[in-house]
Design a protein around this motif. Structure first.
Motif, PDB file in Angstrom:
ATOM      1  N   LEU A 275     -34.778 -37.948 -11.293  1.00  9.75           N
ATOM      2  CA  LEU A 275     -35.811 -38.423 -10.355  1.00  9.75           C
ATOM      3  C   LEU A 275     -36.947 -37.404 -10.257  1.00  9.75           C
ATOM      4  O   LEU A 275     -38.124 -37.748 -10.245  1.00  9.75           O
ATOM      5  N   LEU A 276     -36.591 -36.116 -10.220  1.00  6.36           N
ATOM      6  CA  LEU A 276     -37.630 -35.076 -10.065  1.00  6.36           C
ATOM      7  C   LEU A 276     -38.514 -34.990 -11.306  1.00  6.36           C
ATOM      8  O   LEU A 276     -39.593 -34.394 -11.250  1.00  6.36           O
ATOM      9  N   ALA A 277     -38.063 -35.621 -12.392  1.00 10.36           N
ATOM     10  CA  ALA A 277     -38.868 -35.614 -13.638  1.00 10.36           C
ATOM     11  C   ALA A 277     -39.782 -36.840 -13.704  1.00 10.36           C
ATOM     12  O   ALA A 277     -40.672 -36.912 -14.556  1.00 10.36           O
ATOM     13  N   ALA A 278     -39.608 -37.798 -12.777  1.00  7.35           N
ATOM     14  CA  ALA A 278     -40.467 -39.008 -12.802  1.00  7.35           C
ATOM     15  C   ALA A 278     -41.919 -38.591 -12.522  1.00  7.35           C
ATOM     16  O   ALA A 278     -42.171 -37.773 -11.626  1.00  7.35           O
ATOM     17  N   PRO A 279     -42.872 -39.172 -13.274  1.00  7.32           N
ATOM     18  CA  PRO A 279     -44.268 -38.727 -13.177  1.00  7.32           C
ATOM     19  C   PRO A 279     -44.803 -38.665 -11.745  1.00  7.32           C
ATOM     20  O   PRO A 279     -45.304 -37.632 -11.291  1.00  7.32           O
ATOM     21  N   ARG A 280     -44.623 -39.756 -10.980  1.00  6.96           N
ATOM     22  CA  ARG A 280     -45.204 -39.819  -9.641  1.00  6.96           C
ATOM     23  C   ARG A 280     -44.537 -38.794  -8.714  1.00  6.96           C
ATOM     24  O   ARG A 280     -45.191 -38.252  -7.821  1.00  6.96           O
ATOM     25  N   ILE A 281     -43.247 -38.525  -8.942  1.00  6.47           N
ATOM     26  CA  ILE A 281     -42.539 -37.577  -8.067  1.00  6.47           C
ATOM     27  C   ILE A 281     -42.962 -36.157  -8.431  1.00  6.47           C
ATOM     28  O   ILE A 281     -43.190 -35.322  -7.551  1.00  6.47           O
ATOM     29  N   ARG A 282     -43.167 -35.903  -9.755  1.00  2.00           N
ATOM     30  CA  ARG A 282     -43.672 -34.578 -10.157  1.00  2.00           C
ATOM     31  C   ARG A 282     -45.033 -34.314  -9.517  1.00  2.00           C
ATOM     32  O   ARG A 282     -45.284 -33.244  -8.951  1.00  2.00           O
ATOM     33  N   LEU A 283     -45.872 -35.346  -9.540  1.00  2.00           N
ATOM     34  CA  LEU A 283     -47.222 -35.200  -8.972  1.00  2.00           C
ATOM     35  C   LEU A 283     -47.110 -34.913  -7.478  1.00  2.00           C
ATOM     36  O   LEU A 283     -47.706 -33.983  -6.939  1.00  2.00           O
ATOM     37  N   CYS A 284     -46.251 -35.706  -6.805  1.00  2.00           N
ATOM     38  CA  CYS A 284     -46.079 -35.566  -5.355  1.00  2.00           C
ATOM     39  C   CYS A 284     -45.538 -34.189  -5.005  1.00  2.00           C
ATOM     40  O   CYS A 284     -45.948 -33.550  -4.046  1.00  2.00           O
ATOM     41  N   LYS A 285     -44.616 -33.704  -5.836  1.00  2.00           N
ATOM     42  CA  LYS A 285     -43.986 -32.387  -5.602  1.00  2.00           C
ATOM     43  C   LYS A 285     -45.071 -31.313  -5.651  1.00  2.00           C
ATOM     44  O   LYS A 285     -45.124 -30.434  -4.786  1.00  2.00           O
ATOM     45  N   LYS A 286     -45.971 -31.440  -6.628  1.00  2.00           N
ATOM     46  CA  LYS A 286     -47.059 -30.439  -6.773  1.00  2.00           C
ATOM     47  C   LYS A 286     -47.936 -30.461  -5.523  1.00  2.00           C
ATOM     48  O   LYS A 286     -48.276 -29.423  -4.955  1.00  2.00           O
TER      49      LYS A 286
END
Ligand SMILES: CNC(=O)c1c(C)[nH]c(/C=C2\C(=O)Nc3ccc(Cl)cc32)c1C
Length: 289
Positions: A275-286
């Protein structure tokens, strides 16, 4: 117990957690507002007391910005009460957020749903794949996965800056022995019971992923993915695993991520790392960093 009991001025009750009431308190030394879970252990059986000790020990070791901070445990032997002091989450719980939106027929904005999902995934990642603290003569190493086992909107809290705080590990388990933890007596909320729990009653990290999927689905649709009038009918629907599409305004990516977490076959569900590798989640994490 470095705190004596009268260090805290009791304020209003703010909710009920596993084992007891949650009260807002003010620390007299510096006026800091905290949440105190008040547990009357007089009525507790041996098993429940063991479970409570396990909860405190798990919470004590879990230090993460998206997990409610455990500060102190105070035992009041006179009145047979245990007080667990934790951080105060001014925003209340996610169940109230969903309820407010449902009552005002307002869908929750997609951006907010991604921030909640990202933070809950990071909290679960810490539970499932956390490392021990380690010290100067031995490096941090992976510890046994901690299963929350009771993920639901009522156990997700928001602080003053809308940061997500996963709370109430009252039913959590640490997978210390290699085989999976068998659900002794499943006490979770029926809506979020995973298919494997209904059939084989074996609980593992993928069951928490299922519950996370249920929470995100409910944030979008403003109702749980599976509803029924009886436990039996609910069990059948959950095992069938058919879920409605999310309301049309939500993106394909959000639909895809939610459906991936709600797959009947636990092996097909993503891990927190996936899940943490999903594009939108990576963006959100940043954006959250
Ligand atoms: C109506 N109640 C609330 O809005 C509310 C507020 C302002 N805070 C809470 C709950 C907690 C809170 O503020 N800190 C907590 C730490 C652990 C657990 Cl299990 C719960 C809490 C709640 C339920």
């Amino acid at each position: 117990d470095s705190w004596t009991f009268d260090e805290f001025e009791p304020l209003e009750a703010i909710g009920s957690g596993s084992f007891g009431l949650i009260r807002k308190v003010r620390r007299k030394t510096d006026g800091k507002i905290l949440a105190r879970k008040e547990i009357d252990y007089r009525k507790m059986g041996v098993k429940e007391k063991e479970q409570l000790v396990a909860e405190v020990n798990i919470l004590k070791d879990l230090k993460h910005p998206n997990i409610v901070e455990f500060l102190e445990r105070v035992i009041d032997r006179e009145n047979s009460f245990i007080y667990i002091l934790m951080e105060y989450c001014e925003g209340g719980d996610l169940a109230a957020v969903i309820k407010r939106h449902k009552e005002s027929s307002l869908y929750i904005p997609e951006e907010f749903i991604w921030t909640i999902m990202t933070q809950l995934t990071m909290a679960l990642h810490e539970c499932h794949c956390g490392m021990t603290k380690g010290d100067d003569n031995n490096p941090p190493q992976p510890r046994a996965p901690i299963l929350h086992r009771d993920l639901k909107p009522d156990n997700v809290f928001l602080d003053a800056n809308r940061n997500v705080k996963l709370g109430d590990f009252g039913l959590s388990r640490s997978l210390t022995n290699p085989q999976k933890a068998f659900a002794e007596t499943y006490v979770g909320t029926p809506y979020y019971m995973s298919p494997e729990l209904i059939s084989e009653s074996v609980y593992d990290v993928k069951s928490d992923i299922w519950s996370l999927g249920c929470i995100i689905f409910e944030m979008c649709a403003l109702k749980p993915p599976f509803l029924a009038d009886s436990q039996h009918e609910l069990s059948l629907k959950i095992k069938m695993g058919r879920i409605q599409a999310l309301p049309a305004q939500y993106s394909n990516e959000l639909n895809h991520v939610v459906r991936s977490m709600l797959q009947v076959n636990p092996r097909k569900r993503p891990t927190t790392s996936d899940l943490l590798a999903a594009p939108r989640i990576r963006l959100c994490k940043k954006q959250l960093e």
